[in-house]
Write a protein that holds these residues in place. Structure first.
Motif, short mmCIF file in Angstrom:
data_model
loop_
_atom_site.label_atom_id
_atom_site.label_comp_id
_atom_site.label_asym_id
_atom_site.label_seq_id
_atom_site.Cartn_x
_atom_site.Cartn_y
_atom_site.Cartn_z
N THR A 1 2.13 -1.04 16.83
CA THR A 1 1.90 0.08 16.00
C THR A 1 2.99 -0.21 14.78
OG1 THR A 1 1.47 1.11 17.83
CG2 THR A 1 1.88 2.40 15.82
N LEU A 2 4.09 -0.38 15.06
CA LEU A 2 5.10 -0.66 14.13
C LEU A 2 4.91 -1.62 13.24
CD1 LEU A 2 8.52 0.09 15.83
CD2 LEU A 2 7.59 1.44 14.16
N ALA A 3 4.38 -2.97 13.91
CA ALA A 3 4.40 -4.30 13.00
C ALA A 3 3.21 -4.11 11.93
CB ALA A 3 4.15 -5.40 14.29
N THR A 4 1.98 -3.26 12.55
CA THR A 4 0.93 -3.25 11.46
C THR A 4 1.18 -2.32 10.43
OG1 THR A 4 0.08 -1.63 13.13
CG2 THR A 4 -0.98 -3.81 12.81
N SER A 5 2.06 -1.34 10.66
CA SER A 5 2.72 -0.22 9.58
C SER A 5 3.25 -0.92 8.60
CB SER A 5 3.13 0.94 10.05
OG SER A 5 2.79 1.17 11.42
N ILE A 6 4.48 -1.55 9.10
CA ILE A 6 5.45 -2.30 8.17
C ILE A 6 4.72 -3.42 7.45
CG2 ILE A 6 7.55 -3.46 8.01
CD1 ILE A 6 8.56 -1.83 10.60
N SER A 7 3.85 -4.21 8.00
CA SER A 7 3.34 -5.33 7.52
C SER A 7 2.40 -4.83 6.29
CB SER A 7 2.40 -6.08 8.38
OG SER A 7 3.19 -6.56 9.45
N TRP A 8 1.89 -3.66 6.72
CA TRP A 8 0.71 -3.16 5.56
C TRP A 8 1.65 -2.74 4.32
CZ3 TRP A 8 -0.11 1.06 2.30
CH2 TRP A 8 -1.49 1.09 1.88
N LEU A 9 2.62 -2.14 4.61
CA LEU A 9 3.55 -1.54 3.48
C LEU A 9 4.01 -2.99 2.68
CD1 LEU A 9 5.62 0.93 5.24
CD2 LEU A 9 3.76 1.28 3.37
N ILE A 10 4.45 -3.92 3.32
CA ILE A 10 5.04 -5.24 2.71
C ILE A 10 3.99 -5.84 2.01
CG2 ILE A 10 5.94 -7.37 2.99
CD1 ILE A 10 7.71 -6.41 5.08
N TYR A 11 2.73 -5.95 2.62
CA TYR A 11 1.56 -6.68 1.99
C TYR A 11 1.29 -5.83 0.70
CZ TYR A 11 -2.67 -9.26 1.62
OH TYR A 11 -3.90 -9.88 1.07
N HIS A 12 1.25 -4.64 0.88
CA HIS A 12 0.44 -4.08 -0.46
C HIS A 12 1.69 -3.70 -1.67
CE1 HIS A 12 -3.47 -3.54 0.83
NE2 HIS A 12 -3.04 -3.59 2.09
N PHE A 13 2.85 -3.47 -1.24
CA PHE A 13 3.86 -3.32 -2.26
C PHE A 13 4.65 -4.41 -2.82
CE2 PHE A 13 2.89 1.08 -0.55
CZ PHE A 13 2.47 1.62 -1.52
N LEU A 14 4.76 -5.33 -1.96
CA LEU A 14 5.44 -6.72 -2.20
C LEU A 14 4.70 -7.64 -2.57
CD1 LEU A 14 8.54 -6.56 -0.16
CD2 LEU A 14 8.59 -6.02 -2.52
N LEU A 15 3.83 -8.25 -1.49
CA LEU A 15 3.21 -9.55 -1.70
C LEU A 15 2.19 -9.43 -2.63
CD1 LEU A 15 2.91 -10.72 2.03
CD2 LEU A 15 4.57 -11.17 0.49
N GLU A 16 1.49 -8.34 -2.72
CA GLU A 16 0.07 -8.30 -3.53
C GLU A 16 0.67 -8.02 -5.05
OE1 GLU A 16 -4.00 -6.73 -2.15
OE2 GLU A 16 -2.85 -5.25 -2.68
N ARG A 17 1.63 -7.14 -5.06
CA ARG A 17 2.17 -7.01 -6.48
C ARG A 17 2.64 -7.85 -7.18
NH1 ARG A 17 5.29 -1.23 -7.26
NH2 ARG A 17 3.13 -0.63 -6.69
N PHE A 18 3.40 -8.85 -6.39
CA PHE A 18 4.14 -9.95 -7.18
C PHE A 18 3.28 -11.11 -6.91
CE2 PHE A 18 7.63 -6.61 -6.19
CZ PHE A 18 7.77 -6.34 -7.45
#
Lengths: 193, 206
Positions: free
Chosen positions: A50-67
């Motif tokens: 549960t924690l891993a999918t939530s945090i990965s989602w945040l990182i994917y959309h706010f860091l990886l995708e943006r930059f």
């Protein structure tokens, strides 16, 4: 809301991570010998997933995708999972020693549980939004625990049977898993996609 | 002279063991998730096998080269990052050159990152042995993994589609066993293969 319930049912029963996507087979074969340890492993996986999918989602959309760093996806996801497991382990040891006693040995094993990384990757390819990802992670863990518990229950009974030498151990466990997968196919009519 | 012969025998042993005695899928039961998931056909089995050989070879190379500088407390994290880097390379390579295979393997190609065979060889072997022996060990294990996948894929393809590598093998009146392509079939075939392996091992011992 209906959407979230659908994700829950389909991930737990219809498209079970273990029986239809073969994720988390190693702990499924390794830790399913006893009901008690199966329960501990199931809870630990549900928690981390549960924690891993939530945090990965945040990182994917706010860091990886943006930059524009999408090529780092796998490296970042596995780092998130590994550090999460480490943090969870320290946290539980500090705040609930009794829980740590029962989960302790299973926590480090979770880093290499492919179900967790698999859930994070599925979440990306299926374009889930944040809430859906959290529900997906949680139901993935519940589905894993359910199958693990069923398997442990069967194996505890099988221990008393007289099995031909060649089938002892992993071979029989795999065949039981095959029969379980057949049984779970019965759920496929539950949701019409 | 005797030392050279001895080291040659040792190298041969390290290479051979992955092919039969310590076969990763059939004896150690490692790396099950790609083994079961992608083996709906023989060709998928081969491509997954090649990807794993590549990652295993280069991860073992890097780990055995830098084994002395990795702090023991964070070694697992370091191994995982090394493995993830090579998996990204393979993934991008397949996507660019073989988009069809890349689609067929789906999420199981990136999942090589958490394949226990690779992490297992890095932790148990490459971190303790010299570069050359580690590479032989990696190649042996990788080839063992590949023939296991090929065997599993061939059986499932022949029974489930009636063909092998896309060539029709069965007479036209053969009714394909769809179950072999489904997840349940994967578990059943692998279960019986492991049982056969156990039986053969018992006969060799006798």
């Amino acid at each position: 809301m209906k959407n979230l319930i659908l994700i829950f049912i389909s991930t737990v029963l219809v498209n079970n991570l273990v029986l239809t996507y073969f994720l988390g087979i190693c702990p499924f074969l390794g830790v399913s010998g006893k009901l008690e340890s199966a329960f501990g492993m199931g809870m630990a996986v549900t928690f981390v997933m549960t924690l891993a999918t939530s945090i990965s989602w945040l990182i994917y959309h706010f860091l990886l995708e943006r930059f524009g760093l999408l090529f780092l996806e796998y490296v970042i996801f596995i780092l998130v999972i590994a550090s999460l497991v480490q943090i969870v382990e320290m946290f539980i040891r500090k705040f609930s020693p009794s829980l740590y006693q029962s989960l302790g040995i299973y926590l480090p094993l979770i880093t290499t549980n492919c179900a967790i990384l698999g859930a994070a990757l599925f979440m990306v390819t299926r374009n889930y939004d944040f809430l859906e990802s959290v529900v997906f992670g949680f139901s993935g863990g519940i589905g894993f625990s359910l199958v693990l518990l069923i398997m442990a229950g069967i194996r505890e009974e099988v221990n008393y049977a007289d099995i031909p030498y060649a089938f002892r151990g992993a071979a029989l466990t795999l065949i039981i898993a095959g029969l379980l997968a057949l049984v779970f196919m019965g759920f496929s009519g539950l949701i019409s996609s | 002279m005797a030392e050279i012969i001895e080291s040659k025998i040792k190298m041969k042993k390290e290479f051979i063991k992955g092919l039969w005695k310590e076969h990763p899928i059939l004896r150690q039961l490692l790396g099950m998730c790609p083994a079961l998931a992608v083996t709906t056909s023989a060709i998928n089995g081969i491509s997954m096998g090649l990807a794993v050989i590549f990652v295993l070879f280069f991860s073992s190379l890097v780990v055995s080269l830098i084994k002395k500088v990795i702090p023991p407390q964070v070694r697992i994290a370091v191994y995982t990052v090394i493995i993830a880097t090579f998996v990204t390379v393979v993934d991008i390579f397949f996507k660019a050159n073989f988009p069809q295979i890349s689609r067929a393997l789906g999420p199981y190609l990136p999942l090589i990152v958490v394949n226990c065979i690779i992490l297992g060889r890095c932790e148990a072997f490459a971190s303790k042995n010299s570069v050359l022996v580690s590479l032989l060990d990696a190649l042996g294990m990788g080839l063992g993994f590949m023939w296991g996948l090929f065997l599993l894929g061939s059986i499932r393809e022949i029974l489930g589609f009636g063909s092998l590598l896309g060539v029709k093998m069965m007479p036209p009146e053969y009714n394909p066993l769809i179950i072999m392509i489904l997840p349940a079939g994967a578990f059943l075939v692998l279960g019986f293969l492991v049982a056969v392996m156990n039986r053969l091992e018992l006969r060799i011992k006798d």
